[in-house]
Each structure stands twice: as structure tokens, then as C-alpha cells.
Write a protein that holds these residues in place. Structure first.
Motif, PDB file in Angstrom:
ATOM      1  N   ASP A 125       0.865  -1.708  -0.084  1.00  0.00           N
ATOM      2  CA  ASP A 125      -0.115   0.196  -0.107  1.00  0.00           C
ATOM      3  C   ASP A 125       0.998   1.071   0.207  1.00  0.00           C
ATOM      4  O   ASP A 125       1.220   2.104   1.021  1.00  0.00           O
ATOM      5  CB  ASP A 125      -0.988  -0.484   1.238  1.00  0.00           C
ATOM      6  N   HIS A 126       1.188   1.705  -1.330  1.00  0.00           N
ATOM      7  CA  HIS A 126       2.651   2.808  -1.198  1.00  0.00           C
ATOM      8  C   HIS A 126       1.717   4.900  -0.929  1.00  0.00           C
ATOM      9  O   HIS A 126       2.178   4.850   0.070  1.00  0.00           O
ATOM     10  CB  HIS A 126       2.959   2.552  -2.433  1.00  0.00           C
ATOM     11  N   GLY A 127       0.262   4.646  -1.097  1.00  0.00           N
ATOM     12  CA  GLY A 127      -0.019   5.275  -0.926  1.00  0.00           C
ATOM     13  C   GLY A 127      -0.419   5.600   0.842  1.00  0.00           C
ATOM     14  O   GLY A 127      -0.022   7.120   1.229  1.00  0.00           O
ATOM     15  N   ALA A 149       1.581   4.268   2.885  1.00  0.00           N
ATOM     16  CA  ALA A 149       3.186   4.928   2.832  1.00  0.00           C
ATOM     17  C   ALA A 149       3.768   5.898   3.595  1.00  0.00           C
ATOM     18  O   ALA A 149       4.140   6.747   4.417  1.00  0.00           O
ATOM     19  CB  ALA A 149       4.084   3.640   2.228  1.00  0.00           C
ATOM     20  N   ALA A 150       3.088   6.812   1.996  1.00  0.00           N
ATOM     21  CA  ALA A 150       3.634   7.780   1.871  1.00  0.00           C
ATOM     22  C   ALA A 150       2.900   8.898   2.750  1.00  0.00           C
ATOM     23  O   ALA A 150       3.345   9.933   3.348  1.00  0.00           O
ATOM     24  CB  ALA A 150       3.006   8.260   0.290  1.00  0.00           C
ATOM     25  N   ARG A 151       1.558   8.173   2.937  1.00  0.00           N
ATOM     26  CA  ARG A 151       1.529   9.423   4.242  1.00  0.00           C
ATOM     27  C   ARG A 151       1.771   8.911   5.443  1.00  0.00           C
ATOM     28  O   ARG A 151       1.323  10.161   6.292  1.00  0.00           O
ATOM     29  CB  ARG A 151      -0.334   8.705   4.364  1.00  0.00           C
ATOM     30  N   HIS A 152       1.564   8.076   6.037  1.00  0.00           N
ATOM     31  CA  HIS A 152       2.327   7.610   7.170  1.00  0.00           C
ATOM     32  C   HIS A 152       4.361   8.145   7.400  1.00  0.00           C
ATOM     33  O   HIS A 152       4.639   8.934   8.526  1.00  0.00           O
ATOM     34  CB  HIS A 152       2.308   6.098   7.710  1.00  0.00           C
ATOM     35  N   VAL A 153       4.363   8.137   6.475  1.00  0.00           N
ATOM     36  CA  VAL A 153       6.130   8.760   5.870  1.00  0.00           C
ATOM     37  C   VAL A 153       6.345  10.497   5.891  1.00  0.00           C
ATOM     38  O   VAL A 153       7.160  11.034   7.119  1.00  0.00           O
ATOM     39  CB  VAL A 153       6.737   8.109   5.123  1.00  0.00           C
ATOM     40  N   ARG A 154       5.105  10.942   5.510  1.00  0.00           N
ATOM     41  CA  ARG A 154       4.688  12.378   5.674  1.00  0.00           C
ATOM     42  C   ARG A 154       5.093  13.264   7.048  1.00  0.00           C
ATOM     43  O   ARG A 154       5.164  14.436   7.225  1.00  0.00           O
ATOM     44  CB  ARG A 154       4.025  12.977   4.563  1.00  0.00           C
ATOM     45  N   ALA A 155       3.836  12.076   7.571  1.00  0.00           N
ATOM     46  CA  ALA A 155       3.617  12.563   9.167  1.00  0.00           C
ATOM     47  C   ALA A 155       4.777  12.445  10.232  1.00  0.00           C
ATOM     48  O   ALA A 155       4.927  13.149  10.820  1.00  0.00           O
ATOM     49  CB  ALA A 155       2.197  11.338   9.604  1.00  0.00           C
ATOM     50  N   MET A 156       5.799  11.273   9.666  1.00  0.00           N
ATOM     51  CA  MET A 156       7.042  11.120   9.865  1.00  0.00           C
ATOM     52  C   MET A 156       7.604  12.603   9.906  1.00  0.00           C
ATOM     53  O   MET A 156       8.647  12.612  10.855  1.00  0.00           O
ATOM     54  CB  MET A 156       7.680  10.419   9.752  1.00  0.00           C
ATOM     55  N   LEU A 157       7.984  13.189   8.805  1.00  0.00           N
ATOM     56  CA  LEU A 157       9.301  13.704   8.596  1.00  0.00           C
ATOM     57  C   LEU A 157       8.399  15.256   8.833  1.00  0.00           C
ATOM     58  O   LEU A 157       9.102  15.992   9.589  1.00  0.00           O
ATOM     59  CB  LEU A 157       9.258  13.918   6.764  1.00  0.00           C
ATOM     60  N   SER A 158       7.234  15.277   9.452  1.00  0.00           N
ATOM     61  CA  SER A 158       6.652  16.997  10.189  1.00  0.00           C
ATOM     62  C   SER A 158       7.185  16.429  11.762  1.00  0.00           C
ATOM     63  O   SER A 158       7.984  17.290  11.962  1.00  0.00           O
ATOM     64  CB  SER A 158       5.491  16.654   9.989  1.00  0.00           C
ATOM     65  N   ALA A 210      10.820   5.628  -1.572  1.00  0.00           N
ATOM     66  CA  ALA A 210      10.458   4.449  -2.501  1.00  0.00           C
ATOM     67  C   ALA A 210       8.842   4.386  -2.199  1.00  0.00           C
ATOM     68  O   ALA A 210       8.377   3.567  -3.513  1.00  0.00           O
ATOM     69  CB  ALA A 210      11.030   2.925  -0.990  1.00  0.00           C
ATOM     70  N   ALA A 211       8.047   5.028  -0.961  1.00  0.00           N
ATOM     71  CA  ALA A 211       6.506   4.862  -1.627  1.00  0.00           C
ATOM     72  C   ALA A 211       6.387   5.770  -2.796  1.00  0.00           C
ATOM     73  O   ALA A 211       5.660   5.064  -3.481  1.00  0.00           O
ATOM     74  CB  ALA A 211       5.953   5.270  -0.066  1.00  0.00           C
ATOM     75  N   VAL A 212       6.914   6.110  -2.561  1.00  0.00           N
ATOM     76  CA  VAL A 212       6.545   7.900  -4.445  1.00  0.00           C
ATOM     77  C   VAL A 212       7.165   6.609  -5.604  1.00  0.00           C
ATOM     78  O   VAL A 212       6.162   6.504  -6.262  1.00  0.00           O
ATOM     79  CB  VAL A 212       7.605   8.819  -4.209  1.00  0.00           C
ATOM     80  N   ALA A 213       7.822   6.062  -4.761  1.00  0.00           N
ATOM     81  CA  ALA A 213       8.389   5.078  -6.554  1.00  0.00           C
ATOM     82  C   ALA A 213       7.193   4.370  -6.445  1.00  0.00           C
ATOM     83  O   ALA A 213       7.318   3.766  -7.712  1.00  0.00           O
ATOM     84  CB  ALA A 213       9.757   4.929  -6.249  1.00  0.00           C
ATOM     85  N   GLY A 214       7.361   3.710  -6.054  1.00  0.00           N
ATOM     86  CA  GLY A 214       6.255   2.447  -5.902  1.00  0.00           C
ATOM     87  C   GLY A 214       4.342   3.079  -6.333  1.00  0.00           C
ATOM     88  O   GLY A 214       3.681   2.396  -7.377  1.00  0.00           O
ATOM     89  N   LEU A 215       4.660   4.235  -6.317  1.00  0.00           N
ATOM     90  CA  LEU A 215       3.276   5.075  -7.428  1.00  0.00           C
ATOM     91  C   LEU A 215       3.419   5.936  -8.761  1.00  0.00           C
ATOM     92  O   LEU A 215       2.523   5.624  -9.091  1.00  0.00           O
ATOM     93  CB  LEU A 215       2.968   6.349  -6.128  1.00  0.00           C
ATOM     94  N   GLY A 216       4.806   5.493  -9.321  1.00  0.00           N
ATOM     95  CA  GLY A 216       5.049   5.402 -11.047  1.00  0.00           C
ATOM     96  C   GLY A 216       5.296   7.032 -10.706  1.00  0.00           C
ATOM     97  O   GLY A 216       5.602   6.889 -11.746  1.00  0.00           O
ATOM     98  N   ASP A 217       6.187   8.059  -9.846  1.00  0.00           N
ATOM     99  CA  ASP A 217       6.362   8.898  -9.798  1.00  0.00           C
ATOM    100  C   ASP A 217       7.826   8.951  -9.509  1.00  0.00           C
ATOM    101  O   ASP A 217       8.958   9.338  -8.371  1.00  0.00           O
ATOM    102  CB  ASP A 217       5.685  10.073  -8.897  1.00  0.00           C
ATOM    103  N   GLY A 218       8.400   8.739 -10.596  1.00  0.00           N
ATOM    104  CA  GLY A 218      10.735   8.450 -10.802  1.00  0.00           C
ATOM    105  C   GLY A 218      10.728   9.877 -10.778  1.00  0.00           C
ATOM    106  O   GLY A 218      11.752   9.360 -10.055  1.00  0.00           O
ATOM    107  N   GLU A 219      10.316  10.529 -11.147  1.00  0.00           N
ATOM    108  CA  GLU A 219      11.208  11.224 -11.223  1.00  0.00           C
ATOM    109  C   GLU A 219      11.391  11.930  -9.563  1.00  0.00           C
ATOM    110  O   GLU A 219      12.019  12.706  -8.959  1.00  0.00           O
ATOM    111  CB  GLU A 219      10.884  12.899 -11.818  1.00  0.00           C
ATOM    112  N   LEU A 220      10.119  12.331  -9.321  1.00  0.00           N
ATOM    113  CA  LEU A 220       9.746  12.696  -7.483  1.00  0.00           C
ATOM    114  C   LEU A 220      10.961  11.495  -6.249  1.00  0.00           C
ATOM    115  O   LEU A 220      11.321  12.490  -5.689  1.00  0.00           O
ATOM    116  CB  LEU A 220       8.332  13.415  -7.119  1.00  0.00           C
TER     117      LEU A 220
END
Length: 700
Positions: free
Chosen positions: A598-600, A602-611, A631-641
Motif C-alpha cells: 500500500d504505497h499511498g 506508506a507515503a501518508r505515514h512517512v509524511r507525518a513522520m517527517l513533519s 520508495a513509496a513514491v517510486a511505487g506510486l510511479g513518480d520516478g522523478e520525484l
């Protein structure tokens, strides 16, 4: 889109705060100018040229002549030519030369967690930087500064160093610029302009003193008598609140003759003038103001009213009168009042004035008693901070202790020589400061010194030993961490203290988890995390064991169980109002979500962590989080970010000196996974471009 995920450590109270990557501002931490700037056009022109041509410039001159103010103005003007910023390192509060490199590293943003020489790490970190480093007030650390600056200049071709000192460093490549007093000749001299400005700042009524040529001539003569030394002019200007210009001129002549004591008479002219001007101001203070002046000299750096009251009250100085007397010293320009971000009113003395006060403290026979009060006040503050760390005041404690860094050092140094037991207790109480706030090298040094001077028994020893284990853990000295964990376990058993057993279990668990043994880590931490082992489930030991258990379960691929542990930990932290461990619980939740695909989430939790990690300036945690977010963003397909995030993460790992915690198998695999997916999505060339863009983002 990238700006949403960029992370910056410009927090209140941080000595190394810089600009946001996309703001266009020059990175750095130059302090604001405390008052209007007068004259110095020739000197500024010279420095502008030298800062573009030379790599080491030292401003010398008598105390109070304006070296720091001139350096600050010159550094601000030179900033735009330095892509990596202008960094101001105030050394006046520093007494131990061994802490020089630590101080510089912390200011420029290198919170190194390795066990290697910090000098080498700082040289390597600066090697590709183009920055201006200002070391302010170096005369008491000349040899140490000469050595460090020599190493840095040799290693970093893009580095320029500006020094202020009463004496040169004596380095081969040093360009020495003597800062002279302000010109006094003429009715529009810089000295007269400064005196007029400070007099008007003291009271608008002073305007009448400069209304006619006769009075202007008196003021000009007064400036000449003060040799045009800025600090002397400021002290005199403050007296215009009470005196007319004529009274000032008459009394200064009398007092200068009286106060030219034997010590001052042996000094060069400008030094004698400065000391005599300070002595004159001292004579004009009320008796309680003189007493407070002497006692305040124990503070290195800035302080607040509460500390002044606790340390300086006693005898004729009632605690209730300290603030009013302090205000009188501020009005006389003996003490300066500043406003620290998030810290309220702070006060400080210039070194020249503090030194005079310390001489008087010696005359009063109070040096030891006031130093003892100072040390025990900050020891008590450290104990309160340790007890309050896992609560709603955590962010405030982080900011407060960062602001008090210089005083904490001074207190620990004093206690190590005067009260080893109190030093041990204080160093151990600051475990969170060493472990969670980026002071690993300094903490390890203080803890080792304190432990060496204390008997190896008792709760205080066990606490300090555990704190030492945390520093070795972050430095990657895992064998030492494991041994210390075993010692702590044995000591906790003798003390019959379940909480200390939990803390020791965490230390042992992480020391085997980091090199790749999650099974053993789970054996050590798991049962304790679930049962509490008799300890309070809101105490550090249980919470840390919960965290280690969650990590170990993720490494074992038991993601549902890891999620349950992390949620339990996060809920407890939320109830406590705690942020630092809560952010790591978010990290474990993100790891587990990533493992479950569940990459989305994962991204949500790690944004909270970074905050949370940004709020507490946890560079280590920020670096961890950026790799996971990539890793989460790559899994969502946004390779540049993902590539940009990996680049930014790389820059943050450099600031802690241990990429992927020294090559931890699970962290290295996570980073590699993100890179593979990002390259597959956008191709190698686009990946490299985006990575470099992310790596160029500010970590200041």
C-alpha cells in the motif's frame, strides 16, 4: 510538487537554521544586527575585496572596538557570492578547546553520528562546499582555531574563513586586518555620530546636547577622550539618560584619572581606555547593580531572568529585586537584552564587560559559590527536561535546551571538577539531548568523563551508562553498545528496577538489529514490549522496546504484527503528547504499509513522520524518512520525484555521516528498491538529473 516534501531544519532555537531551499535566500545563520551601524566604509571596502581574494582574514583589535559588528556587516554583504551560505559561529561561550569542532559542525549542519574523528568528518563534509565561515571571538582558543582552520582550508577549496580575535591566529595564509577605533576629528566624525545615536536611544532629551556648536565641541572632546572606541561611546551614551553633556564631560575627566589603576596603566593606550571606560561605568552603578554585574559574569553566552534570579540572588540581593536591578544594567548598556525565537527575553554581556565583572567577583570572594549555583541550576533544569521529555512539552524542551547549550556545557565542566556525582546525574539526565537532538559526539565525551570519575554502582551510574550506550549505538559502535547493554541489564537487576531493564533491553535489541539479526532483536525486545516487564507503559524503556519490536517485525516480513505494535506505540505517544517517538511509530507504520504493497498509505505515514522530525530537528530521522518516502513514491510511479527525494536524502545522510545507518541491510535494501523503481520509470539520464537537483536542496 517537490516542495511539498522538502524538509528544512530552521527551527526556533536551532543554531544551524538556514533558508528554505526554494526561498532564494542565502543559507546561513547570521544574527540580526543589534543596533544601527555607523561608519566603517573604508574597512568594509577592504573586507569586500579581501573576502573575494583571500581565504583567511582575521580582524584584530582591542575588546569593544567593534570587530564582531564589522564582521557581521561584511559577512552579510558577501553572502550572495557563497552558494552554500554564511555561517556564524560564536565562540565566546566556549571554554573547552576540545569542543571547538563539535561547535562548528553543529552550526553548519553536520550532526555527525559516526565514531570517526569529527575533524575528518567536518573536512570531508566541507570539501565540496562554497561557504563563508565566521569564527567570532577566538582569542581564548587561538591554538585550537589555528589547527582546525588549517585543516578545513586544506580540505575545502571553496571555503573562506573570517575570524575576529584580539590576537591573530598566526597561520601562514592569514591576512590580518587591525580594526581601529572610530575617527574622532571634526563635527561630523563617526565617533560623534555613534555617541549621538546612543545618547538619543537612551533618552530623546539628549537632543538638546547637540543643538549648538559649543555643545557639539564638548561632545567631540568627550569622544576623543574615549579614543573613539565604540563600546566606550555606547556606555557613555547610556549615561545621558541621567546627566547633561557638561556633567558628562566633567565627570569623565575626574573618573578617568581616578580609575587609571596599576593594571590598566601597564596596558597599551586603547586597552587602558577601554578598561577605564568600563571601570567608570562600574563606579556609576548602584551597589546592587555592581553586585549583580559581578555575579552575572558566571554566565557564558545568554541567559534568562529565571536563571539570573536563581544564580545571583543572595545576601543583599533579594530574589525579588534581581529583575529590576537587571533592568538597570540594561539601561546602562552593561547588559544587552535580546529576543530569542520562541525563548522569550534573553540577556547577555559582551566579553569585555563580563571579564571586568568576573574580576570583581574574584575580589568579592564569590567565584566558587556563584559557579556552584550556576552549575546546580542547570543540573536541575536538565533533570526537569529529562522527566518532561516524553510529554506535551517535548518540543518546548527541545528548544529550551538548544538555547541553553552553552550554559549546559559550562555547568557540566564545572561539576566534573567540583562534584563528580552531580556531573554524572546531569550527564545521564541529558540522554535525550545527546541521543535525539544531534549532540552524539559531545554527549559521549561528557558521559565517558563523568563515568570515569564515579564509582560503578547505583541508579545514576546505570542511567549515565545507558545514555553512553545510546551514543555508541548512533555512532555505529555496535559491539560497545551491546556490551554496555549487558552491563546495564546486570546493573538493573541489582537495582531491581524494571524500567532500567527495559531500557537495557532496547539497547541490546537495536545493537543486533542494525547489523541484520531481527530474530535476536525480537527475542530481546518483544516480550518486554508486550508485557511491560513490570515497568510503566508510559516510561521510555517500554516505549523504546515497542519501537524496536516494530522494526524487527518489519525486517522479518511480519507486517500486520508490526502495524499493531506501531499503532499501539503511536496511540500511547499521542496520549502523552510526545512527538519524537511518535514520528518513529509513523515510520514503522509506513514500512509495514510498504511491505503490504500500500504505497499511498506508506507515503501518508512517512509524511507525518517527517513533519515530527522536522519539528525536533532530528536529522537522522529526516534522512531515514526521505529514503522511505522515495520508495513509496517510486511505487506510486513518480520516478522523478522519487529520484529527487533520494538526492535530498543523500544530502541529509551526509549531515549525519552514516548513510543508511552505516549500511544497515534493511535500510540499504529499501534505498536500492526506490532507486531501481525510479530508474525503471524515467531512465538513467533523467534519474541522475533529478537526483542531483534533490541533492542540491538545502539541509540547513
Amino acid at each position: 510538487m517537490f516542495g511539498e516534501y522538502s524538509v528544512n531544519n530552521n527551527q526556533a532555537g536551532s543554531t544551524g537554521g538556514g533558508a528554505e531551499p526554494d526561498s532564494g535566500a542565502v543559507p546561513g545563520n547570521l544574527p540580526p544586527e543589534s543596533a544601527s551601524f555607523v561608519g566603517r566604509e573604508p574597512e568594509l571596502g577592504l573586507l569586500d575585496r579581501l573576502l573575494s581574494e583571500r581565504r583567511l582574514i582575521t580582524l584584530t583589535g582591542v575588546g569593544g572596538v567593534g570587530k564582531s559588528r564589522l564582521a557581521l556587516r561584511a559577512a552579510a554583504a558577501a553572502g550572495r557570492a557563497r552558494p552554500d551560505g554564511v555561517w556564524w559561529v560564536e565562540l565566546s561561550p566556549l571554554r573547552d578547546p576540545a569542543l571547538l569542532t563539535t561547535t562548528v559542525a553543529h552550526v553548519v549542519g553536520l550532526a555527525d553520528h559516526s565514531a570517526r574523528s569529527l575533524d575528518e568528518e567536518l573536512c570531508a563534509w566541507m570539501a565540496d562546499k562554497e561557504l563563508l565561515l565566521v569564527l567570532d571571538t577566538c582569542e581564548h582558543l587561538v591554538a585550537a582555531c589555528r589547527h582546525l582552520v588549517g585543516e578545513l582550508l586544506q580540505s575545502a577549496p571553496g571555503l573562506t574563513v573570517l575570524i575576529t580575535s584580539r590576537e591573530p591566529l598566526g597561520s601562514p595564509c592569514e591576512e590580518v586586518v587591525e580594526v581601529r577605533p572610530l575617527p574622532c576629528a571634526g563635527p561630523d566624525s563617526d565617533a560623534l555620530t555613534l555617541f549621538r545615536a546612543r545618547a538619543l536611544s537612551a533618552t530623546p532629551r539628549a537632543a538638546v546636547a547637540f543643538e549648538d556648536a559649543g555643545r557639539t565641541a564638548i561632545a567631540a572632546e568627550l569622544c576623543r577622550r574615549l579614543d573613539g572606541i565604540p563600546l566606550a561611546l555606547e556606555l557613555a551614551g547610556a549615561r545621558m539618560r541621567l546627566w547633561t553633556l557638561e556633567q558628562m564631560a566633567e565627570r569623565i575627566g575626574e573618573r578617568f584619572d581616578v580609575l587609571a589603576d596599576t593594571r590598566a596603566a601597564t596596558l597599551p593606550s586603547r586597552h587602558r581606555t577601554m578598561r577605564t571606560a568600563i571601570g567608570w561605568s562600574h563606579e556609576l552603578c548602584e551597589p546592587l547593580e555592581r553586585l549583580l554585574w559581578a555575579r552575572l559574569s558566571v554566565f557564558t553566552g545568554d541567559f534568562d531572568v529565571a536563571a539570573a534570579r536563581a544564580v545571583c540572588a543572595g545576601g543583599p540581593m533579594a530574589a525579588s529585586r534581581v529583575e529590576r536591578v537587571l533592568a538597570g544594567l540594561v539601561a546602562k548598556s552593561v547588559v544587552r537584552r535580546t529576543e530569542e525565537r520562541g525563548a522569550g527575553a534573553r540577556y547577555r554581556m559582551l566579553d569585555t564587560i563580563r571579564e571586568y565583572g568576573h574580576d570583581w567577583l574574584g575580589e568579592l570572594g564569590e567565584v566558587r559559590i556563584i559557579a556552584d549555583r550556576h552549575a546546580h541550576w542547570y543540573a536541575a533544569l536538565s533533570q526537569a527536561a529529562g522527566q518532561g521529555w516524553l510529554g506535551p512539552g517535548q518540543v518546548d524542551w527541545y528548544r529550551r535546551m538548544t538555547t541553553e547549550h552553552a550554559q549546559l556545557r559550562t555547568a557540566l565542566e564545572h561539576l566534573l571538577g567540583s562534584d563528580p556525582t552531580a556531573a554524572l546525574e546531569m550527564a545521564g539526565a541529558l540522554w535525550f539531548y545527546w541521543f535525539a537532538c544531534g549532540h552524539v559526539h559531545e554527549g559521549r565525551a561528557f558521559l565517558e568523563r563523568a563515568l570515569d570519575s564515579a564509582p560503578p554502582t547505583g541508579a545514576a551510574y546505570n542511567q549515565a551508562l545507558w545514555a553512553l550506550g545510546l551514543t555508541t549505538l548512533l555512532q555505529g559502535d555496535l559491539d560497545a553498545a551491546r556490551r554496555i547493554g549487558e552491563q546495564c541489564t546486570e546493573g538493573a537487576a541489582h537495582l531491581a528496577d524494571p524500567e532500567r531493564e527495559l531500557r537495557a533491553a532496547y539497547l541490546q535489541a537495536v545493537s543486533v538489529l542494525m547489523p541484520g539479526d531481527p530474530v535476536r532483536a525480537l527475542e530481546l525486545a518483544g516480550p518486554r514490549a508486550r508485557a511491560g516487564h513490570g515497568g510503566r507503559t508510559s516510561a521510555p524503556g517500554w516505549l523504546l522496546c515497542k519501537l524496536a519490536t516494530g522494526y524487527a517485525l518489519c525486517d522479518l516480513g511480519r507486517f500486520e504484527e508490526a502495524t499493531a505494535e506501531a499503532r499501539s506505540l503511536r496511540e500511547t505517544c499521542a496520549e502523552l503528547g510526545e512527538r519524537w517517538l511518535r514520528a518513529y511509530a509513523d515510520y514503522v507504520l509506513a514500512l509495514a504499509a510498504l511491505g503490504l504493497g500500500d504505497h499511498g498509505e506508506a507515503a501518508r505515514h512517512v509524511r507525518a513522520m517527517l513533519s515530527g522530525k522536522r519539528l525536533l530537528g532530528d536529522r537522522f530521522g529526516i534522512a531515514l524518512g526521505l529514503d522511505l518516502l522515495a520508495a513509496a513514491v517510486a511505487g506510486l510511479g513518480d520516478g522523478e520525484l522519487a529520484a529527487r527525494l533520494l538526492g535530498t536524502g543523500h544530502a541529509w545522510w551526509r549531515t549525519v555521516g552514516r548513510p543508511q545507518m552505516g549500511g544497515s541491510p534493511s535500510l540499504t535494501a529499501l534505498r536500492d528498491q526506490g532507486e531501481r523503481q525510479a530508474r525503471a520509470a524515467i531512465g538513467d539520464a533523467a534519474y541522475e538529473t533529478a537526483f542531483r537537483g534533490g541533492a542540491a536542496a538545502s539541509t540547513g
